[in-house]
Design a protein around this motif. Structure first.
Motif, PDB file in Angstrom:
ATOM      1  N   UNK A 398       0.858  -1.062  -0.092  1.00  0.00           N
ATOM      2  CA  UNK A 398      -0.098   0.130   0.090  1.00  0.00           C
ATOM      3  C   UNK A 398       0.858   1.259   0.137  1.00  0.00           C
ATOM      4  N   UNK A 399       1.982   1.228  -0.580  1.00  0.00           N
ATOM      5  CA  UNK A 399       2.840   2.462  -0.566  1.00  0.00           C
ATOM      6  C   UNK A 399       3.205   2.656  -1.864  1.00  0.00           C
ATOM      7  N   UNK A 400       3.379   4.057  -2.547  1.00  0.00           N
ATOM      8  CA  UNK A 400       3.774   4.577  -3.411  1.00  0.00           C
ATOM      9  C   UNK A 400       5.239   5.321  -3.211  1.00  0.00           C
ATOM     10  N   UNK A 401       5.837   5.757  -4.523  1.00  0.00           N
ATOM     11  CA  UNK A 401       7.203   6.176  -4.134  1.00  0.00           C
ATOM     12  C   UNK A 401       7.026   7.729  -3.750  1.00  0.00           C
ATOM     13  N   UNK A 402       5.533   8.379  -3.942  1.00  0.00           N
ATOM     14  CA  UNK A 402       5.404  10.023  -3.225  1.00  0.00           C
ATOM     15  C   UNK A 402       4.906   9.911  -2.353  1.00  0.00           C
ATOM     16  N   UNK A 403       4.691   8.847  -1.444  1.00  0.00           N
ATOM     17  CA  UNK A 403       4.084   8.782  -0.214  1.00  0.00           C
ATOM     18  C   UNK A 403       5.003   9.189   0.926  1.00  0.00           C
ATOM     19  N   UNK A 404       4.397  10.150   1.612  1.00  0.00           N
ATOM     20  CA  UNK A 404       4.877  10.657   2.824  1.00  0.00           C
ATOM     21  C   UNK A 404       4.117  10.305   4.045  1.00  0.00           C
ATOM     22  N   UNK A 405       5.008  10.037   5.243  1.00  0.00           N
ATOM     23  CA  UNK A 405       4.172   9.350   6.488  1.00  0.00           C
ATOM     24  C   UNK A 405       4.350  10.536   7.581  1.00  0.00           C
ATOM     25  N   UNK A 406       3.310  11.333   7.860  1.00  0.00           N
ATOM     26  CA  UNK A 406       3.650  12.275   8.853  1.00  0.00           C
ATOM     27  C   UNK A 406       3.069  11.794  10.161  1.00  0.00           C
ATOM     28  N   UNK A 407       3.735  11.736  11.229  1.00  0.00           N
ATOM     29  CA  UNK A 407       3.145  11.291  12.434  1.00  0.00           C
ATOM     30  C   UNK A 407       2.977  12.396  13.375  1.00  0.00           C
ATOM     31  N   UNK A 408       1.878  12.855  13.483  1.00  0.00           N
ATOM     32  CA  UNK A 408       1.458  14.207  14.303  1.00  0.00           C
ATOM     33  C   UNK A 408       1.726  14.029  15.795  1.00  0.00           C
ATOM     34  N   UNK A 409       2.478  14.848  16.296  1.00  0.00           N
ATOM     35  CA  UNK A 409       2.851  14.833  17.733  1.00  0.00           C
ATOM     36  C   UNK A 409       1.719  15.504  18.505  1.00  0.00           C
ATOM     37  N   UNK A 410       2.167  15.953  19.693  1.00  0.00           N
ATOM     38  CA  UNK A 410       1.035  16.827  20.559  1.00  0.00           C
ATOM     39  C   UNK A 410       1.399  18.340  20.667  1.00  0.00           C
ATOM     40  N   UNK A 411       2.137  18.876  19.784  1.00  0.00           N
ATOM     41  CA  UNK A 411       2.360  20.173  19.591  1.00  0.00           C
ATOM     42  C   UNK A 411       0.907  20.951  19.416  1.00  0.00           C
ATOM     43  N   UNK A 412       1.139  22.345  19.298  1.00  0.00           N
ATOM     44  CA  UNK A 412      -0.138  23.187  19.169  1.00  0.00           C
ATOM     45  C   UNK A 412      -0.411  23.130  17.624  1.00  0.00           C
ATOM     46  N   UNK A 413      -1.616  22.926  17.387  1.00  0.00           N
ATOM     47  CA  UNK A 413      -1.955  22.411  16.057  1.00  0.00           C
ATOM     48  C   UNK A 413      -1.901  23.777  14.961  1.00  0.00           C
ATOM     49  N   UNK A 414      -1.965  24.942  15.537  1.00  0.00           N
ATOM     50  CA  UNK A 414      -1.784  25.822  14.549  1.00  0.00           C
ATOM     51  C   UNK A 414      -0.218  26.038  14.012  1.00  0.00           C
ATOM     52  N   UNK A 415       0.675  25.789  15.073  1.00  0.00           N
ATOM     53  CA  UNK A 415       1.888  25.637  14.599  1.00  0.00           C
ATOM     54  C   UNK A 415       2.309  24.633  13.565  1.00  0.00           C
ATOM     55  N   UNK A 416       1.946  23.486  13.863  1.00  0.00           N
ATOM     56  CA  UNK A 416       2.178  22.221  12.939  1.00  0.00           C
ATOM     57  C   UNK A 416       1.282  22.762  11.528  1.00  0.00           C
ATOM     58  N   UNK A 417       0.234  23.101  11.596  1.00  0.00           N
ATOM     59  CA  UNK A 417      -0.094  23.494  10.027  1.00  0.00           C
ATOM     60  C   UNK A 417       0.511  24.410   9.372  1.00  0.00           C
ATOM     61  N   UNK A 418       1.310  25.644  10.212  1.00  0.00           N
ATOM     62  CA  UNK A 418       1.893  26.641   9.495  1.00  0.00           C
ATOM     63  C   UNK A 418       3.040  25.978   9.161  1.00  0.00           C
ATOM     64  N   UNK A 419       3.902  25.071   9.791  1.00  0.00           N
ATOM     65  CA  UNK A 419       5.052  24.473   9.228  1.00  0.00           C
ATOM     66  C   UNK A 419       4.724  23.855   7.901  1.00  0.00           C
ATOM     67  N   UNK A 420       3.712  22.928   7.847  1.00  0.00           N
ATOM     68  CA  UNK A 420       3.246  21.986   6.955  1.00  0.00           C
ATOM     69  C   UNK A 420       3.061  23.276   5.586  1.00  0.00           C
ATOM     70  N   UNK A 421       2.186  24.228   5.816  1.00  0.00           N
ATOM     71  CA  UNK A 421       1.914  25.172   4.736  1.00  0.00           C
ATOM     72  C   UNK A 421       3.160  25.674   4.332  1.00  0.00           C
TER      73      UNK A 421
END
Ligand SMILES: *Cc1c(COP(=O)(O)O)cnc(C)c1O
Length: 427
Positions: A398-421
């Motif tokens: 079930x894996x493709x070459x473009x697949x990224x696995x992101x393990x979300x921690x317990x930091x503040x959500x707005x900081x996480x989204x901003x980093x991804x953005x």
């Protein structure tokens, strides 16, 4: 402790100090244990008495922590191992030997796939890998007369498929063998496989249970529900005398609830010695004390990240079983109504290159061969954990070459989204 709710078990199960004893689990940092007479010690070697003699087999700190996990899963006996790999190896090798066969889900952790497909094949154990989505007919067709177990992951790492536990349990039991489930990603906080017919649960405690990236470890829990004696011909290791212990028969002497773990300790831990260090067991217990608080936060962050990515123009797909519309959403709702896990996988319209560019620009999320940590981390499986696989094997996992696995921690959500953005803006 078994009448208490999960949160209470996470905090308190496994150890109740007596008067004047330490409040926290003592770390018994000792390789060996003293006895008054050789006779006393002989009883331990014969499994006539229970107790400790050498930490390669058993240690009191480990047993207290194993008892907590046992209570959390609702089992009858449990043991810690040095790693999740050791847990899965022991769980299978305890009942399948040279000449035997095991049915396993194809979308399992890459390390477990290697263990089964390469290393355990060298020991003469045969595996048939089936899609977790297979029909009951396809699943039943995978069994052979020498099949000894069925194996799957509650939520597969990193494919994030959800196992239809009842379907797999039904097929396993129809063929007189136990269902073994690696419950690492869901943890007993989100899913208790024994309630759905699973017989033996394994864990990489390295992940959410430890939760802080501090100690590698594993655990095996027995439900006590599988009747070895009813299928005595299939499991001679449990139902006939063990010559290395003066002819005791595990299923007779230790009963349905104790036979599996006692044999696993007395034979496999004795001979392979993949014991968790008491120090790591102590750290694991600290993690367990807050597991019920961390899991909902991991799930909340992951669901929000998955929803954000789903609507992003540079993203080709998002896989998260907690997200409405996900292929496994209904199964996840059935088996894990309170949440699944913190891991989200997704792909890029720009393929492998876009995935690598994105990863390079992340600031909070660190590139690591790790998941299920308090800190957000990210991995490109095709160039790391699954790089041994060819394209066909990758697809089956079930894996493709473009697949990224992101393990979300317990930091503040707005900081996480901003980093991804900001990392997505570089793609
Ligand atoms: C990490 C992992 C393992 C292996 O565990 P280790 O502790 O790294 O040996 C096994 N199964 C799953 C689902 C995992 O995520």
């Amino acid at each position: 402790m078994s009448d208490y709710k999960m949160s209470t078990k996470c905090v308190q199960s496994g150890y109740t100090p007596g008067n004047g004893e330490p409040r926290q689990i003592p770390i018994v940092q000792s390789t060996t244990f003293k006895y008054a007479t050789s006779e006393d010690m002989g009883k331990l070697f014969d499994l006539e008495a229970s107790g400790y003699f050498y930490t390669r087999l058993q240690n009191p700190t480990n047993d207290m922590v194993a008892a907590k996990i046992c209570d959390m899963e609702g089992g009858t006996a449990a043991m810690l191992t040095a790693s999740g790999q050791a847990a899965n190896f022991y769980a299978i090798f305890n009942i399948a030997n040279c000449g035997d066969h095991v049915v396993a889900s194809s979308t399992i952790y890459g390390g477990t796939y290697n263990l089964f497909h390469v290393t355990m094949r060298k020991m003469g154990i045969d595996f048939t890998f089936v899609s977790p989505d297979c029909t009951e007919e396809e699943l039943n067709a995978a069994f052979k007369p020498n099949t000894k177990a069925v194996f799957g992951e509650t939520i597969a790492n990193p494919a994030l498929t959800v196992l239809d536990i009842e379907k797999f349990a039904k097929a396993a039991h129809a063929h007189g063998v136990p269902l073994v489930i690696d419950n690492t990603f869901a943890t007993p906080v989100n899913c208790r496989p024994f309630e759905w017919g699973c017989d033996i649960v394994t864990h990489s405690t390295t992940k959410y249970m430890d939760g802080h990236g501090a100690g590698v470890g594993g655990c095996i829990v027995d439900s006590g529900n599988f009747d070895w004696m009813a299928h005595a011909d299939k499991f001679p290791g449990l139902t006939t005398p063990d010559d290395s212990y003066h002819g005791i028969t595990y299923a007779e002497k230790f009963g349905q609830g104790g036979a599996f773990i006692t044999k696993c300790t007395a034979q496999l831990m004795r001979d392979f010695g993949s014991i968790q260090s008491p120090q790591n067991a102590f750290l694991l217990n600290l993690g367990l004390e807050s597991l019920h608080v961390r899991m909902p936060r991991h799930c909340e962050n992951a669901l929000a990240v998955a929803s954000f990515l789903k609507n992003h123009p540079k993203i080709s797909f998002v896989t998260y079983p907690g997200l409405k519309g996900d292929k496994y959403y209904e199964l996840a709702q059935k088996y894990m109504p309170n949440g699944t896990c913190g891991v989200v996988s997704f792909g890029f319209k720009g393929g492998r290159t876009a995935a690598e560019t994105f990863m390079k620009h992340l600031k909070l999320a660190a590139i690591e061969t790790h998941v299920a940590d308090a800190r957000t981390c990210v991995l490109h499986p095709a160039s790391a954990t699954h790089r041994q696989m060819n394209d066909q094997e990758l697809a089956a996992a079930g894996i493709t070459a473009d697949l990224v696995r992101l393990s979300c921690g317990i930091e503040d959500l707005t900081d996480l989204i901003a980093d991804i953005e900001q990392a997505l803006a570089q793609v």
